[in-house]
Scaffold this motif. Structure first.
Motif, mmCIF file in Angstrom:
data_model
loop_
_atom_site.group_PDB
_atom_site.id
_atom_site.type_symbol
_atom_site.label_atom_id
_atom_site.label_comp_id
_atom_site.label_asym_id
_atom_site.label_seq_id
_atom_site.Cartn_x
_atom_site.Cartn_y
_atom_site.Cartn_z
ATOM 1 N N VAL A 168 -10.180 -7.320 -13.357
ATOM 2 C CA VAL A 168 -9.109 -6.195 -13.293
ATOM 3 C C VAL A 168 -9.797 -4.895 -13.259
ATOM 4 C CG1 VAL A 168 -7.695 -5.049 -15.063
ATOM 5 C CG2 VAL A 168 -7.783 -7.135 -15.030
ATOM 6 N N PHE A 169 -9.240 -4.316 -12.514
ATOM 7 C CA PHE A 169 -9.924 -2.740 -11.970
ATOM 8 C C PHE A 169 -8.844 -1.802 -12.575
ATOM 9 C CE2 PHE A 169 -11.428 -6.212 -9.027
ATOM 10 C CZ PHE A 169 -12.502 -5.863 -8.500
ATOM 11 N N VAL A 170 -9.652 -0.292 -12.528
ATOM 12 C CA VAL A 170 -9.427 0.611 -13.465
ATOM 13 C C VAL A 170 -9.018 1.686 -11.975
ATOM 14 C CG1 VAL A 170 -7.710 -0.242 -15.510
ATOM 15 C CG2 VAL A 170 -9.973 1.036 -15.002
ATOM 16 N N GLY A 171 -8.728 2.733 -12.363
ATOM 17 C CA GLY A 171 -8.555 4.164 -11.727
ATOM 18 C C GLY A 171 -9.313 3.830 -10.254
ATOM 19 N N GLU A 172 -10.311 4.797 -9.185
ATOM 20 C CA GLU A 172 -10.612 5.198 -8.850
ATOM 21 C C GLU A 172 -10.846 3.731 -7.758
ATOM 22 O OE1 GLU A 172 -13.554 7.374 -5.242
ATOM 23 O OE2 GLU A 172 -12.469 8.231 -7.273
ATOM 24 N N GLU A 173 -11.176 3.034 -8.623
ATOM 25 C CA GLU A 173 -12.298 1.361 -7.917
ATOM 26 C C GLU A 173 -10.331 0.728 -7.822
ATOM 27 O OE1 GLU A 173 -14.433 -1.107 -6.526
ATOM 28 O OE2 GLU A 173 -14.986 1.032 -6.617
ATOM 29 N N ALA A 174 -9.670 0.722 -8.802
ATOM 30 C CA ALA A 174 -8.467 -0.273 -8.432
ATOM 31 C C ALA A 174 -7.472 0.290 -7.342
ATOM 32 C CB ALA A 174 -7.043 0.347 -9.738
ATOM 33 N N GLY A 175 -7.780 1.736 -6.678
ATOM 34 C CA GLY A 175 -7.003 2.110 -5.429
ATOM 35 C C GLY A 175 -7.404 1.576 -4.187
ATOM 36 N N ARG A 176 -9.592 1.321 -4.517
ATOM 37 C CA ARG A 176 -9.783 0.799 -4.033
ATOM 38 C C ARG A 176 -9.604 0.140 -2.911
ATOM 39 N NH1 ARG A 176 -14.663 3.080 -5.303
ATOM 40 N NH2 ARG A 176 -14.245 5.258 -3.781
ATOM 41 N N VAL A 177 -10.034 -0.902 -4.096
ATOM 42 C CA VAL A 177 -9.470 -2.606 -3.862
ATOM 43 C C VAL A 177 -7.645 -2.878 -3.485
ATOM 44 C CG1 VAL A 177 -9.042 -4.714 -4.772
ATOM 45 C CG2 VAL A 177 -10.592 -2.961 -5.701
ATOM 46 N N LEU A 178 -6.524 -2.053 -3.753
ATOM 47 C CA LEU A 178 -5.954 -2.343 -3.558
ATOM 48 C C LEU A 178 -5.623 -1.836 -2.566
ATOM 49 C CD1 LEU A 178 -3.204 -3.214 -4.241
ATOM 50 C CD2 LEU A 178 -2.382 -0.911 -4.953
ATOM 51 N N LEU A 179 -6.758 -0.532 -1.912
ATOM 52 C CA LEU A 179 -5.542 0.422 -0.634
ATOM 53 C C LEU A 179 -6.334 -1.324 0.961
ATOM 54 C CD1 LEU A 179 -5.245 2.452 1.453
ATOM 55 C CD2 LEU A 179 -6.927 3.255 1.167
ATOM 56 N N SER A 180 -7.522 -1.714 0.067
ATOM 57 C CA SER A 180 -8.160 -2.142 1.389
ATOM 58 C C SER A 180 -7.537 -3.344 1.911
ATOM 59 C CB SER A 180 -9.683 -2.789 0.881
ATOM 60 O OG SER A 180 -10.037 -3.527 2.000
ATOM 61 N N ASN A 181 -6.633 -4.409 1.016
ATOM 62 C CA ASN A 181 -6.000 -5.435 1.093
ATOM 63 C C ASN A 181 -4.685 -4.743 1.702
ATOM 64 O OD1 ASN A 181 -7.884 -6.146 -0.150
ATOM 65 N ND2 ASN A 181 -7.083 -8.027 -0.942
ATOM 66 N N GLN A 182 -4.330 -4.025 1.401
ATOM 67 C CA GLN A 182 -2.822 -3.057 2.321
ATOM 68 C C GLN A 182 -2.944 -2.960 3.585
ATOM 69 O OE1 GLN A 182 -2.165 0.171 -0.216
ATOM 70 N NE2 GLN A 182 -0.420 -1.272 -1.685
ATOM 71 N N LEU A 183 -4.320 -2.033 3.621
ATOM 72 C CA LEU A 183 -4.045 -2.225 5.246
ATOM 73 C C LEU A 183 -4.741 -3.710 5.892
ATOM 74 C CD1 LEU A 183 -6.202 1.680 4.904
ATOM 75 C CD2 LEU A 183 -3.350 1.462 5.295
ATOM 76 N N SER A 184 -5.469 -4.222 5.601
ATOM 77 C CA SER A 184 -5.955 -5.336 6.765
ATOM 78 C C SER A 184 -4.831 -5.915 6.542
ATOM 79 C CB SER A 184 -7.527 -5.830 5.331
ATOM 80 O OG SER A 184 -7.307 -6.130 4.130
ATOM 81 N N GLY A 185 -4.236 -6.368 5.569
ATOM 82 C CA GLY A 185 -3.120 -7.083 5.530
ATOM 83 C C GLY A 185 -2.055 -6.879 7.105
ATOM 84 N N LEU A 186 -1.277 -5.048 6.520
ATOM 85 C CA LEU A 186 -0.409 -4.757 7.303
ATOM 86 C C LEU A 186 -1.578 -5.028 9.091
ATOM 87 C CD1 LEU A 186 1.267 -2.475 8.171
ATOM 88 C CD2 LEU A 186 0.346 -0.996 7.923
ATOM 89 N N LYS A 187 -2.369 -4.425 8.830
ATOM 90 C CA LYS A 187 -2.671 -5.167 10.634
ATOM 91 C C LYS A 187 -2.332 -5.912 11.197
ATOM 92 C CE LYS A 187 -6.545 -2.633 13.872
ATOM 93 N NZ LYS A 187 -8.130 -1.646 13.447
ATOM 94 N N TYR A 188 -3.060 -7.202 10.217
ATOM 95 C CA TYR A 188 -2.924 -8.341 10.732
ATOM 96 C C TYR A 188 -2.053 -8.636 10.637
ATOM 97 C CZ TYR A 188 -4.498 -13.539 11.027
ATOM 98 O OH TYR A 188 -4.692 -14.212 11.890
ATOM 99 N N ALA A 189 -0.894 -8.172 9.762
ATOM 100 C CA ALA A 189 0.407 -8.488 10.071
ATOM 101 C C ALA A 189 1.353 -8.385 10.902
ATOM 102 C CB ALA A 189 1.554 -8.340 9.083
ATOM 103 N N ALA A 190 0.924 -6.868 11.273
ATOM 104 C CA ALA A 190 1.733 -6.370 12.365
ATOM 105 C C ALA A 190 1.267 -6.664 14.061
ATOM 106 C CB ALA A 190 1.116 -4.873 12.420
ATOM 107 N N GLN A 191 -0.120 -7.074 13.823
ATOM 108 C CA GLN A 191 -0.731 -7.928 15.139
ATOM 109 C C GLN A 191 -0.254 -9.432 15.701
ATOM 110 O OE1 GLN A 191 -5.519 -7.841 14.522
ATOM 111 N NE2 GLN A 191 -5.257 -5.672 15.220
#
Length: 425
Positions: free
Chosen positions: A166-189
């Protein structure tokens, strides 16, 4: 006659998807609420399963098993003849309930080969499941990305539960963002059509929205959907002010030059059924399945049928060069008029119009200009442009004129438009 989904191109599926195409009014979608668990706690979210009178994401009157979803789909498909899309949008996250999501899609796919599948996700588990979604023939994906700065993300999310940690605060934002962007990029490709939802929250991420749009475009997003915060009682943001319609549309317009924008979102329930303008999900709750649903949808379908001319098609082309479809609708001061008769394409004339858009904030505000353009193309089956805004597309559609967005050599674009008109008449 049904068309096998594997035979349709992504462009054709997108054309028939009411959330990805603002002029697809006559097509209906069905959200199946088979995903109750969520792995991200958003400060604007308070999910209820029993509220029949609220229209917002995360709300449903029932949670279904995959088998129940299949049975309900069969009933809806039989009564709603213009159903083209089955989506999974919660009430939690489909990828946090992947077994249920997978089985639901498989069961429904066995019942109907012509349905387009899509789902909405927070993106946390997206990198793990893109390949599996492709195997399931999911062609459209919506990812909610509310920040591309982990510090801002930390203000929006209470916590993120990632693989048991479980992550909170800025660390939560970092973990989520990393997966969102990498997932988006891969799905679009991989060819999945990706829309990004952004909840615009005053005082939190509102000035940050253009940065989000720029970043998701870099990662391959097809469209952005900027939505207003709905202050929900019981959520951390229940007392936060929401943006006005003017503020929301100004932000959409300012971002429209970066990435295609969605202007027609209804922020639907997790159990929505019907067209975007007419949610008839209440008629399919529990045993309350009404014959009225069939009549309603048939009326809508009949109302939106566009009659095509006999073996003759006329097109208005927005072109700077006269060779390619390379002009934005709002920037066109003239349209090239072409006919296609018995497979032969002929140029007819050029028609001058008053330019609709003279800048980002001017677009869509002059009805007389839209009316002038409509009068100049009223005899056409379709207008072919690189891009067009929601209001002119909607106004043209009301007159029975389709708008196709494409960048093509003119003759190729005309042939592609004819194929789409024939398949979707």
């Amino acid at each position: 006659m049904s068309v096998n989904v594997s035979a349709r191109t992504i462009e054709e599926k997108t054309f028939m998807h009411p959330c990805y195409n603002c002029i697809a009014h006559k097509y209906a979608r069905m959200h199946i609420p088979v995903a109750p668990k969520c792995n991200v706690s958003c400060n604007f979210c308070n999910r209820k399963y029993d509220c029949v009178n609220e229209t917002r994401p995360g709300v449903t009157s029932e949670v279904l098993t995959p088998e129940e979803a299949k049975d309900k789909f069969k009933i809806v498909k039989d009564k709603v003849r213009n159903l083209t899309v089955v989506g999974i949008a919660g009430p939690g996250d489909p990828l946090a309930n992947f077994d249920e999501t997978k089985k639901s899609i498989e069961l429904i796919k066995n019942e109907s080969k012509d349905i387009t599948f899509c789902l909405s996700t927070n993106g946390l588990m997206l990198p793990f499941y893109v390949d599996k979604l492709i195997e399931l023939e999911v062609t459209h994906l919506t990812i909610t990305i509310n920040a591309v700065d982990p510090k801002i993300g930390g203000e929006i999310y209470k916590f993120v539960n990632y693989l048991g940690d479980v992550f909170v605060g800025e660390e939560a934002g970092r973990v989520l963002l990393s997966n969102q962007l990498s997932g988006l990029k891969y799905a679009a490709q991989k060819g999945i059509v990706c829309k990004v939802n952004i909840v615009m929250i005053k005082g939190v991420n509102d000035v940050h929205v253009p940065e989000i749009v720029k970043k998701v475009k870099e990662c391959g997003a097809y469209m952005a959907n900027i939505m207003p915060l709905i202050p929900v009682k019981g959520s951390a943001f229940e007392n936060n002010p929401t943006v006005t319609e003017v503020e929301l549309n100004n932000m959409r317009k300012s971002c429209d030059s970066i990435l295609k924008q969605m202007y027609h979102c209804k922020q639907c329930r997790a159990d929505a059924i019907g067209t975007l303008e007419n949610d008839i999900s209440s008629q399919f709750r529990g045993n309350n399945i009404s014959e009225e649903s069939n009549d309603n949808e048939n009326k809508l379908e009949d109302k939106n049928v566009i009659e095509l001319k006999h073996h003759k098609y006329r097109f208005a082309i927005a072109s700077k060069s006269g060779v390619s479809i390379d002009e934005h609708f709002g920037h066109a001061s003239e349209f090239y008029i072409y006919d296609m008769i018995n497979d032969e394409i002929k140029f007819r004339e050029k028609r001058k119009v008053n330019k609709y858009c003279n800048g980002v904030y001017d677009c869509g505000e002059h009805e007389d200009k839209i009316e002038n353009i409509i009068k100049n193309v009223i005899d056409c089956n379709a207008v072919l442009v690189v891009r067009a805004g929601f209001e002119p597309m909607d106004r043209l559609y009301e007159k029975g004129i389709r708008v196709f967005e494409m960048y093509q050599e003119i003759n190729k674009g005309i042939r592609k438009a004819v194929e789409l008109l024939k398949k979707n008449k």
